[in-house]
Design a protein around this motif. Structure first.
Motif, mmCIF file in Angstrom:
data_model
loop_
_atom_site.group_PDB
_atom_site.id
_atom_site.type_symbol
_atom_site.label_atom_id
_atom_site.label_comp_id
_atom_site.label_asym_id
_atom_site.label_seq_id
_atom_site.Cartn_x
_atom_site.Cartn_y
_atom_site.Cartn_z
ATOM 1 N N GLU A 87 -6.812 2.718 -48.203
ATOM 2 C CA GLU A 87 -7.910 1.844 -48.915
ATOM 3 C C GLU A 87 -8.605 1.385 -47.917
ATOM 4 O OE1 GLU A 87 -5.876 -0.870 -51.048
ATOM 5 O OE2 GLU A 87 -5.170 -2.536 -49.297
ATOM 6 N N LEU A 88 -10.183 1.089 -48.092
ATOM 7 C CA LEU A 88 -10.902 0.643 -46.969
ATOM 8 C C LEU A 88 -10.484 -0.484 -46.334
ATOM 9 C CD1 LEU A 88 -13.990 1.134 -46.401
ATOM 10 C CD2 LEU A 88 -14.679 -0.844 -48.031
ATOM 11 N N ALA A 89 -9.869 -1.439 -46.642
ATOM 12 C CA ALA A 89 -9.364 -2.475 -45.963
ATOM 13 C C ALA A 89 -8.357 -2.092 -44.870
ATOM 14 C CB ALA A 89 -8.611 -3.660 -46.769
ATOM 15 N N ASN A 90 -7.739 -0.816 -44.953
ATOM 16 C CA ASN A 90 -6.896 -0.530 -43.966
ATOM 17 C C ASN A 90 -7.428 0.578 -42.845
ATOM 18 O OD1 ASN A 90 -4.893 -2.251 -44.790
ATOM 19 N ND2 ASN A 90 -4.191 -0.725 -46.282
ATOM 20 N N CYS A 91 -8.573 0.832 -43.185
ATOM 21 C CA CYS A 91 -9.480 1.748 -42.210
ATOM 22 C C CYS A 91 -9.875 1.062 -40.888
ATOM 23 C CB CYS A 91 -10.720 2.239 -42.889
ATOM 24 S SG CYS A 91 -10.470 3.400 -44.173
ATOM 25 N N PHE A 105 -11.447 -3.082 -32.163
ATOM 26 C CA PHE A 105 -10.160 -2.550 -31.873
ATOM 27 C C PHE A 105 -9.762 -1.552 -32.952
ATOM 28 C CE2 PHE A 105 -5.555 -2.952 -32.714
ATOM 29 C CZ PHE A 105 -4.822 -2.686 -31.651
ATOM 30 N N ALA A 106 -8.977 -0.405 -32.266
ATOM 31 C CA ALA A 106 -8.454 0.524 -32.937
ATOM 32 C C ALA A 106 -7.456 0.836 -32.332
ATOM 33 C CB ALA A 106 -9.285 1.867 -33.116
ATOM 34 N N HIS A 107 -6.017 1.483 -33.310
ATOM 35 C CA HIS A 107 -4.836 1.262 -32.796
ATOM 36 C C HIS A 107 -4.357 2.771 -33.321
ATOM 37 C CE1 HIS A 107 -0.461 0.522 -34.104
ATOM 38 N NE2 HIS A 107 -0.315 0.662 -32.523
ATOM 39 N N ASN A 108 -3.484 3.387 -32.483
ATOM 40 C CA ASN A 108 -2.429 4.569 -32.798
ATOM 41 C C ASN A 108 -1.078 4.067 -32.458
ATOM 42 O OD1 ASN A 108 -1.170 7.210 -33.131
ATOM 43 N ND2 ASN A 108 -1.871 7.474 -31.070
ATOM 44 N N GLY A 109 -0.347 4.043 -33.470
ATOM 45 C CA GLY A 109 1.117 3.744 -33.249
ATOM 46 C C GLY A 109 1.706 3.185 -34.440
ATOM 47 N N ASN A 110 2.746 2.737 -34.227
ATOM 48 C CA ASN A 110 3.615 1.961 -35.460
ATOM 49 C C ASN A 110 4.451 0.650 -34.935
ATOM 50 O OD1 ASN A 110 4.651 1.855 -37.843
ATOM 51 N ND2 ASN A 110 6.106 3.338 -37.739
ATOM 52 N N THR A 128 -2.257 -3.412 -42.520
ATOM 53 C CA THR A 128 -1.813 -2.512 -41.491
ATOM 54 C C THR A 128 -1.066 -3.172 -40.501
ATOM 55 O OG1 THR A 128 -3.790 -2.550 -40.171
ATOM 56 C CG2 THR A 128 -3.461 -0.823 -41.797
ATOM 57 N N ASP A 129 0.073 -2.781 -39.642
ATOM 58 C CA ASP A 129 0.444 -3.317 -38.483
ATOM 59 C C ASP A 129 -0.520 -3.457 -37.479
ATOM 60 O OD1 ASP A 129 0.391 -0.736 -38.743
ATOM 61 O OD2 ASP A 129 1.945 -0.087 -37.075
ATOM 62 N N SER A 130 -1.358 -2.561 -37.590
ATOM 63 C CA SER A 130 -2.687 -2.512 -36.661
ATOM 64 C C SER A 130 -3.420 -3.784 -36.392
ATOM 65 C CB SER A 130 -3.541 -1.302 -36.869
ATOM 66 O OG SER A 130 -2.702 -0.061 -36.777
ATOM 67 N N GLU A 131 -3.837 -3.937 -37.645
ATOM 68 C CA GLU A 131 -4.809 -5.223 -37.600
ATOM 69 C C GLU A 131 -4.049 -6.627 -37.418
ATOM 70 O OE1 GLU A 131 -8.102 -7.098 -40.809
ATOM 71 O OE2 GLU A 131 -6.456 -5.939 -41.568
ATOM 72 N N CYS A 135 -5.055 -9.177 -34.498
ATOM 73 C CA CYS A 135 -5.001 -10.417 -34.671
ATOM 74 C C CYS A 135 -4.104 -11.531 -33.798
ATOM 75 C CB CYS A 135 -4.502 -11.012 -36.034
ATOM 76 S SG CYS A 135 -6.076 -10.524 -37.164
ATOM 77 N N PHE A 136 -3.097 -10.945 -33.518
ATOM 78 C CA PHE A 136 -1.861 -11.542 -32.399
ATOM 79 C C PHE A 136 -2.496 -11.634 -31.332
ATOM 80 C CE2 PHE A 136 1.492 -11.022 -29.532
ATOM 81 C CZ PHE A 136 2.246 -12.311 -29.887
ATOM 82 N N MET A 137 -3.206 -10.323 -30.676
ATOM 83 C CA MET A 137 -3.709 -10.422 -29.437
ATOM 84 C C MET A 137 -4.863 -11.342 -29.318
ATOM 85 S SD MET A 137 -3.844 -6.280 -28.893
ATOM 86 C CE MET A 137 -4.865 -6.545 -27.204
#
Length: 267
Positions: A87-91, A105-110, A128-131, A135-137
């Protein structure tokens, strides 16, 4: 997992050639069918475009290829979902404000997101774990430096500490920019190529398209392209080492791959 594409240039430039091959990996030549996005900077602000459709068939991607954006820093992403619905929110990319600048920020991983506690100052919109990791960073950077943006050298050192902490939980390849430089971190796979004089000819891996960069650039132009996997043949793509953080500015890799202390607060 996902794939990343980033560009840092000495002048306003497009990433059109690389994007032609990259979007095809979003469902045509590869399996990353779960959405895509691209962000670019204008000064301290950013423009962000996202679409949950596969990049290879996205009308938005087609429009971006026909009328390419020009910037000194661009981040793009094609998604293969591991956490969160399509969905859009997770892009990706994701964007937040910190120290009066837009950070993208963009992420590849899990990653196991529940291992990264958030205090509420920065909160995910999607699932997503990415977003969550982004936020944590930002939360931890603000906790460390307060309301005043640090010099690039100090920021680089802080990111290296955060990278080690987060990468212990899973794979953590990412691109990060506030518009005046681009950080790239490798956990498992990341490459970069510098396009500068004397320019070479390159052919895209994912489609029948080739170009001689000398026909498109001035002698003083310089650009670095970062990607999860090389996009072309005929160029020397330099692999990152696992755990390596590189900083790109002015269209080139910073000496030693590291940010240097500057007299101003801007990075």
């Amino acid at each position: 997992m996902c794939q990343l594409l980033g560009m840092n240039s000495s002048k306003l430039a497009s990433v059109q050639f690389s994007l032609e091959g990259f979007v095809r990996r979003g469902g045509e030549t590869d399996e990353h069918r779960d959405g895509w996005g691209i962000a670019y900077f204008e000064g301290n602000a950013h423009q962000l475009f996202q679409d949950p459709l596969p990049a290879s068939v996205s009308p938005l991607a087609e429009a971006m290829r026909r009328v390419p954006v020009r910037s000194r820093n661009i981040i793009a992403h094609i998604r293969k979902a591991t956490q969160g619905a399509v969905e859009l929110a997770n892009c990706h990319p994701f964007a937040r404000e910190l120290w009066g600048r837009s950070w993208v920020f963009a992420h590849n991983g899990n990653l196991p997101a529940n291992e990264l506690p958030l205090d509420g100052r920065f909160s995910p919109v999607g699932t997503t774990d990415s977003e969550h990791a982004f936020c944590f960073m930002l939360q931890e950077l603000e906790r460390r430096f307060g309301a005043r943006q640090p010099h690039t050298e100090a920021l680089h050192e802080a990111l290296e500490l955060l990278n080690r902490q987060i990468a212990e939980l899973g794979s953590f390849n990412y691109l990060l920019s506030c518009g005046q430089g681009l950080f790239a971190h490798c956990s498992t796979s990341l490459y970069h190529v510098e396009r500068a004089y004397p320019f070479s000819q390159a052919s895209l891996i994912d489609c029948d398209l080739r170009v001689h960069f000398g026909h498109l650039n001035h002698l003083d132009d310089s650009m670095c392209v970062i990607a999860t996997k090389p996009l072309t043949t005929g160029e020397d793509w330099a692999a990152f080492a696992p755990g390596e953080l590189r900083y790109f500015t002015g269209g080139t890799l910073a000496p030693g791959g590291r940010a240097r202390r500057t007299p101003s607060m801007a990075i």
